[in-house]
Design a protein around this motif. Structure first.
Motif, short mmCIF file in Angstrom:
data_model
loop_
_atom_site.label_atom_id
_atom_site.label_comp_id
_atom_site.label_asym_id
_atom_site.label_seq_id
_atom_site.Cartn_x
_atom_site.Cartn_y
_atom_site.Cartn_z
N ASN A 21 -2.94 7.66 17.23
CA ASN A 21 -4.73 7.99 17.48
C ASN A 21 -4.62 9.37 18.18
N LEU A 22 -3.73 9.89 18.65
CA LEU A 22 -3.58 11.04 19.35
C LEU A 22 -3.40 12.76 18.52
N TYR A 23 -4.57 13.57 18.47
CA TYR A 23 -4.40 14.88 18.11
C TYR A 23 -4.37 15.82 19.29
N CYS A 24 -4.13 17.07 19.19
CA CYS A 24 -4.41 17.96 20.34
C CYS A 24 -4.87 19.37 19.86
N ASP A 25 -5.33 20.11 20.75
CA ASP A 25 -5.62 21.50 20.48
C ASP A 25 -4.81 22.46 21.26
N ILE A 26 -4.63 23.82 20.63
CA ILE A 26 -3.81 24.69 21.07
C ILE A 26 -4.51 25.75 22.10
N SER A 27 -5.85 25.28 22.34
CA SER A 27 -6.58 26.31 23.28
C SER A 27 -5.86 26.77 24.51
N ALA A 28 -5.95 27.90 24.94
CA ALA A 28 -5.50 28.34 26.21
C ALA A 28 -4.05 28.37 26.40
N ARG A 29 -3.25 27.97 25.19
CA ARG A 29 -1.78 27.86 25.24
C ARG A 29 -0.79 28.93 24.47
N ILE A 30 -1.60 29.85 23.90
CA ILE A 30 -0.58 30.74 22.95
C ILE A 30 0.19 31.34 23.80
N GLY A 31 -0.10 31.53 24.98
CA GLY A 31 1.06 32.13 26.14
C GLY A 31 2.01 31.30 26.25
N GLU A 32 1.96 30.15 26.26
CA GLU A 32 3.10 29.09 26.38
C GLU A 32 4.03 29.04 25.08
N LEU A 33 3.14 28.91 24.06
CA LEU A 33 3.88 28.72 22.72
C LEU A 33 4.72 29.84 22.18
N GLY A 34 3.94 30.84 22.53
CA GLY A 34 4.34 32.40 21.73
C GLY A 34 5.63 32.78 22.66
N ARG A 35 6.06 32.16 23.79
CA ARG A 35 7.10 32.56 24.67
C ARG A 35 8.34 31.97 24.07
N VAL A 36 7.98 30.74 23.50
CA VAL A 36 9.36 30.03 22.70
C VAL A 36 9.15 29.91 21.14
N PRO A 37 8.87 31.10 20.54
CA PRO A 37 8.41 30.97 19.14
C PRO A 37 9.23 30.16 18.18
N ARG A 38 10.48 30.05 18.18
CA ARG A 38 11.36 28.90 17.58
C ARG A 38 11.00 27.56 17.61
N ALA A 39 10.79 27.30 18.78
CA ALA A 39 10.47 25.70 19.36
C ALA A 39 9.09 25.71 18.77
N ALA A 40 7.85 26.47 19.03
CA ALA A 40 6.67 26.40 18.65
C ALA A 40 6.53 26.36 17.21
N ARG A 41 7.31 27.25 16.68
CA ARG A 41 7.12 27.08 14.99
C ARG A 41 7.55 25.81 14.48
N GLU A 42 8.41 25.04 15.03
CA GLU A 42 9.10 24.04 14.40
C GLU A 42 8.01 22.70 14.88
N PHE A 43 7.33 22.86 16.16
CA PHE A 43 6.45 22.06 16.59
C PHE A 43 5.31 22.05 15.76
N LEU A 44 4.74 23.13 15.46
CA LEU A 44 3.44 23.30 14.91
C LEU A 44 3.72 22.99 13.35
N ILE A 45 4.76 23.09 12.75
CA ILE A 45 5.08 22.61 11.27
C ILE A 45 5.14 21.18 11.33
N ARG A 46 5.90 20.68 12.08
CA ARG A 46 6.15 19.46 12.35
C ARG A 46 4.69 18.38 12.57
N TYR A 47 3.89 18.89 13.28
CA TYR A 47 2.94 18.30 13.60
C TYR A 47 1.62 18.68 13.17
N GLN A 48 1.58 19.40 11.88
CA GLN A 48 0.55 20.16 11.13
C GLN A 48 -0.65 19.39 11.00
N ASP A 49 -0.58 17.98 11.11
CA ASP A 49 -1.58 17.05 10.59
C ASP A 49 -2.40 16.69 11.93
N ARG A 50 -1.79 17.08 12.96
CA ARG A 50 -2.25 16.70 14.23
C ARG A 50 -2.80 17.68 15.28
#
Ligand SMILES: [Zn+2]
Length: 346
Positions: free
Chosen positions: A249-278
């Motif tokens: 029942n959990l979703y999340c937004d990526i607001s105010a965190r592109i600074g975190e996601l974008g410094r680990v782009p490979r892990a972030a890409r994998e995460f964003l694709i894996r949880y693309q529905d949430r």
């Protein structure tokens, strides 16, 4: 000959590396900014031209709709619903005056539930809860009140009954909960914003807040939750992935965190694709063409080592970020389809 001392605040290195710079003025697919406080950024001056100006930016950037999560203790929801025209371009979330209700009675959850029920009847699209819950809000006995406190159950029952999501914010960057020493990666930022530092008494620890998050989302399976800022733990995507796996029942937004996601782009890409529905797109910053552009650049391009702020130095920390170049079907979901699905609205 000693080296001259240089203050950290005066050190402003400009990267010499030559890299591709892609300007992304419009999102590739229509997007919804599912985490913004337009009450704060746009309408606080009471300027009648503010909304038309915002709509111009939205149209130019391909932003279909914006959320208003409001700010604590602001104006009645009807006023905002009237102000934000056309209606289908805005989502307005209810907020509850918990501080006042907790001071008035030990039965604050019942009073909050009644208040919220009324807000939903007046047209609120969901409930926003602030990080003050669990960090600063206390009951009449002086005890911190956490999200999983039984006394809050009536509030979540109202959300389930109206089938309205809860957008909550539970913590801040992990570094904000650590001692302010030279090894703290947000030292510079915390110098300028001492009220963002939550280390030690009277605050709970970061790990404790993460445990509360897991428990309370699990406690209300009939309620759908949008956890702000990558579940407040973008520094640890493995943890967030586990949480999303455990809590359907959990979703999340990526607001105010592109600074975190974008410094680990490979892990972030994998995460964003894996949880693309949430995952939901959101910015949590002043809506400007530049700010939207930086977010689109991060999600859509493979640009390397670029500044994710729009000021002279990166907004948080001294690092730069890398784009994750998401596939089209993932972009469509994150930009707007998931928000539509979650809020059942337009
Ligand atoms: Zn916010």
């Amino acid at each position: 000959m000693g080296q001259p001392e240089l203050a950290l605040s005066a050190f402003c290195p400009q990267p010499e590396v030559v890299r591709k710079q892609t300007l992304v003025e419009r999102s590739k697919f229509p997007c919804i900014d599912a985490h913004n406080h337009i009450s704060y950024w746009v309408t606080k001056q009471n300027d009648p031209a503010a909304i038309p100006r915002l709509l111009e930016i939205m149209d130019a950037c391909n932003v279909r709709a914006m959320f208003d999560l409001r700010i604590e203790s602001d104006r009645p929801i009807e006023e905002l619903l009237d102000l934000y025209q056309p209606r289908e371009r805005f989502y307005v979330l209810a907020t509850i005056p918990f501080k006042q209700l907790m001071a008035e009675s030990d039965e604050f959850g019942l009073a909050a539930a009644r208040y919220l029920d009324e807000q939903f009847r007046r047209g609120a699209h969901g409930l926003k809860m602030y990080k003050s819950m669990g960090l600063t809000l206390r009951d009449r006995q002086g005890q911190l009140v956490h999200y999983d406190d039984d006394r809050l159950a009536p509030v979540f029952e109202v959300c389930a009954r109206h089938n309205r999501p809860v957008l909550y914010h539970i913590a801040d960057p992990t570094a904000f909960f650590k001692p302010l020493t030279p090894t703290n990666e947000r030292w510079e930022e915390l110098q300028g914003r001492p009220t963002w530092h939550f280390h030690g008494e009277p605050y709970p620890g970061f790990a404790e807040l993460m445990e509360v998050q897991d428990r309370f989302v699990g406690k209300y399976p009939a309620v759908r939750f949008q956890s702000a800022h990558v579940c407040s733990y973008a520094e640890n995507l493995a943890y967030v992935g586990g949480l999303l796996d455990r809590r359907a029942n959990l979703y999340c937004d990526i607001s105010a965190r592109i600074g975190e996601l974008g410094r680990v782009p490979r892990a972030a890409r994998e995460f964003l694709i894996r949880y693309q529905d949430r995952l939901l797109f959101g910015t949590d910053v002043t809506p400007t063409a530049e700010q939207f552009g930086v977010h689109f650049r991060f999600l859509e391009t493979d640009d390397e080592y670029f500044d994710y702020g729009t000021g002279p130095t990166p907004g948080q920390g001294r690092w730069c970020i890398y784009g994750v170049q998401l596939p089209d079907d993932v972009l469509r979901k994150i930009y707007s389809e998931n928000a539509r699905k979650l809020y059942g609205y337009r």
